[in-house]
Design an enzyme around this catalytic site. Sequence first.
Site, PDB file in Angstrom:
ATOM      1  N   LYS A  59       4.975   4.644  -1.008  1.00 31.15           N
ATOM      2  CA  LYS A  59       5.149   6.131  -1.627  1.00 31.15           C
ATOM      3  C   LYS A  59       6.448   7.067  -1.463  1.00 31.15           C
ATOM      4  O   LYS A  59       6.810   7.514  -2.376  1.00 31.15           O
ATOM      5  CB  LYS A  59       3.917   6.946  -1.174  1.00 31.15           C
ATOM      6  CG  LYS A  59       2.384   6.414  -1.853  1.00 31.15           C
ATOM      7  CD  LYS A  59       1.201   7.254  -1.225  1.00 31.15           C
ATOM      8  CE  LYS A  59       0.090   6.631  -1.861  1.00 31.15           C
ATOM      9  NZ  LYS A  59      -1.091   7.159  -1.088  1.00 31.15           N
ATOM     10  N   GLY A  86       0.717  -1.227  -0.009  1.00 33.48           N
ATOM     11  CA  GLY A  86      -0.095  -0.084   0.135  1.00 33.48           C
ATOM     12  C   GLY A  86       1.055   1.257  -0.133  1.00 33.48           C
ATOM     13  O   GLY A  86       1.989   1.292  -0.477  1.00 33.48           O
ATOM     14  N   SER A  87       0.155   2.239   0.601  1.00 33.45           N
ATOM     15  CA  SER A  87       0.796   3.628   0.623  1.00 33.45           C
ATOM     16  C   SER A  87       2.276   3.834   1.270  1.00 33.45           C
ATOM     17  O   SER A  87       2.957   4.907   1.136  1.00 33.45           O
ATOM     18  CB  SER A  87      -0.165   4.607   1.201  1.00 33.45           C
ATOM     19  OG  SER A  87      -1.187   4.709   0.601  1.00 33.45           O
ATOM     20  N   SER A  88       2.508   2.515   2.065  1.00 27.60           N
ATOM     21  CA  SER A  88       4.016   2.550   2.629  1.00 27.60           C
ATOM     22  C   SER A  88       5.163   2.669   1.553  1.00 27.60           C
ATOM     23  O   SER A  88       6.386   2.924   1.748  1.00 27.60           O
ATOM     24  CB  SER A  88       4.143   1.552   3.472  1.00 27.60           C
ATOM     25  OG  SER A  88       4.153  -0.014   2.937  1.00 27.60           O
TER      26      SER A  88
END
Length: 673
Positions: A417, A413-415
């Site tokens: 980014k 997921g967004s980890s």
Amino acid sequence: MKKLLCSISILFLAILLTGCKEKETPGDRMQTYVSNWNESKFSEMYKDFLNTDTKKMFDANEFVDRQEKLAEDLGIKNLKITYKKPKEETKWDEEKPAAFPIQISMDTIAGPIKFEKELTWHFETHGDTENWFAEWDPSFILPKLTEKDKIQISTMSAKRGKIFDRNGNPLAVNGTGYEAGIVPGKFTDETKKSELAKLLNTTVKFIDKQVNQSWVQPDYFVPIAPVSKNNQALLDKLITIPGVTYQETEMREYPYGESAAHLTGYIGKITAELLEKHKDEGYKETDLIGRQGLERILEDRLRGKDGVGIYIKSPESGATLQKVVETEAVNGENISLTIDAELQKKIFTSMKGEPGASAAVDPQTGETLALVSSPSFEPTEFMLGVSGERYKKLSEDPLKPLFNRFAAAYAPGSSLKPITAVIGMEKGTLKPEKGLSISGQTWQKDSSWGAYRVSRLHPEAPNPLNLKNALIYSDNIYFAQQALAIGKEDFISGLTKFGFGEEIPFMLNISPSQISNDGTIASEGQLADTSFGQGQMLANILHLATIYEPILTNGIMYKPTLLLDDRTQQVWKEGIISKDTAEVLKNDLRSIVVDGFAQAANIPDIPISGKTGTAELKTSAEGRGEENGFFVSYNTNNPAFILAMMIENVEDNGGSGYVAEFAAEVYKANNKK
């Protein structure tokens, strides 16, 4: 008359030929005898070579069977008998014995044996045969052995090596537990056998077998099954049965229990399958062997080597054992890990039994400080032999306590980014201060994307949206657009620099992180998804902690190590990120906690930097997505470790902010020491 003359001639010729044939010398006999001996042809040796007195003393069974049995029992290999051959011109006196000094050597289960003897030959008549025959006694088998002596083999058990953490805290040690059993004279209620069998996870048949052994007396303690000293509830139940008691015994202990169970693993009784697999390694049916985790992986180093002794036991009362050969036991190696067991325990406790995984690494050395899988199990329970009913309950538990989550890989997921940001900044397509104007909750590049659109959770994010705010609001659309600007090939290349798509250089078998199922990105839509850790991307939790290292080391990513004696700072990747890019990310990761949606980690006195992430897994029949939450973080002022934590199914608990709350508990607990 002619026939008579012919017969006389043939008889004369036979006598003449017999007289011309050379007699065998002791040297000839010795050569053949030793050849048979070296090949363990004991029957031939007895039948054709032993003298009359020897055969009177020892029958064929005593000579042949005893040597064959001892060869098997003592594991005799490489039997070798040597002697110095006599000169050809040696004169032999048939009235006198012929003696040969010989050297006997062999390898046994207790080590090599070498000794010297003198083999004597006598000239004798056996039936119609005159020849030289050997004088023999059991001391030619083993030195000083007599016909009345017995051979005793003793085993000295090696102690299994211990496993310690970096600070000397024990993770797996040789401690004590209890052996539960019966005193037959006091066990008078036969109906209690089935109850006892159930409590000890055994059978009535096994209990009967133990009690009916030849050595058992009414007042003797007969062991039935081991019990952990921590299982007081079971011990209390056992002693309510008349005649049942327990005694202290040596037992493997796992002091950190469930918090480190998936890491340490456990030992257990060797199975028939494992015995076959390790058939040439000296294991016995009664041995314990590493079954899971580090106990299995480090088995060769932890196991040690049992000592064995071969002794001669005289029948005389009070006679001391005569040592033939003895090999001392070599204890297993004690092994220290890079793990901080107290940190491991704090992380496990903070996760409150929720399904998930965590890893902590030292960013300056690459040392692995924690590897946690939650929920877990009690390793001692498996070491002692878990019942089928209990195993079924654990294996069918929906939280899957037996599943090692830190060895698996999940959509991050967004980890991810911050890593997308690094790739864009290093290429030059992402300017941290440059804002993008983004409106609405969804976006697509153009109609060529069909029905696919990128969604974001916080459309209220202020425009123009720069990198800091895009990270604070975890804006999927911003990172999708940055990934398109980077391009598929350069984005794949950038992820490869962080170790995606290759085996993680780690001693445990953990799943590698992948960019996609085949390592490629087929479409712009997949590129967009991958930029915020979705699509087909998967990351291992240890790798996820490791890929944040370059932000703190100005571009270096170290190989994760687990053994304390391994060299630290083994460079895995370098030159990944410039100092300027690292400074930008460090500032932004702190802002995410202070101003973003990881407020649970914005705790007094402990400044934390990090990035949350939520990965949507699938859609249920009701249309609600199941989500895993992530938080990768470190202490801003004292980054002694990077902590990556993942909790499954956070969709009803506030998403990744729920994970940040758990991580904050770790920092609070760690700050108290």
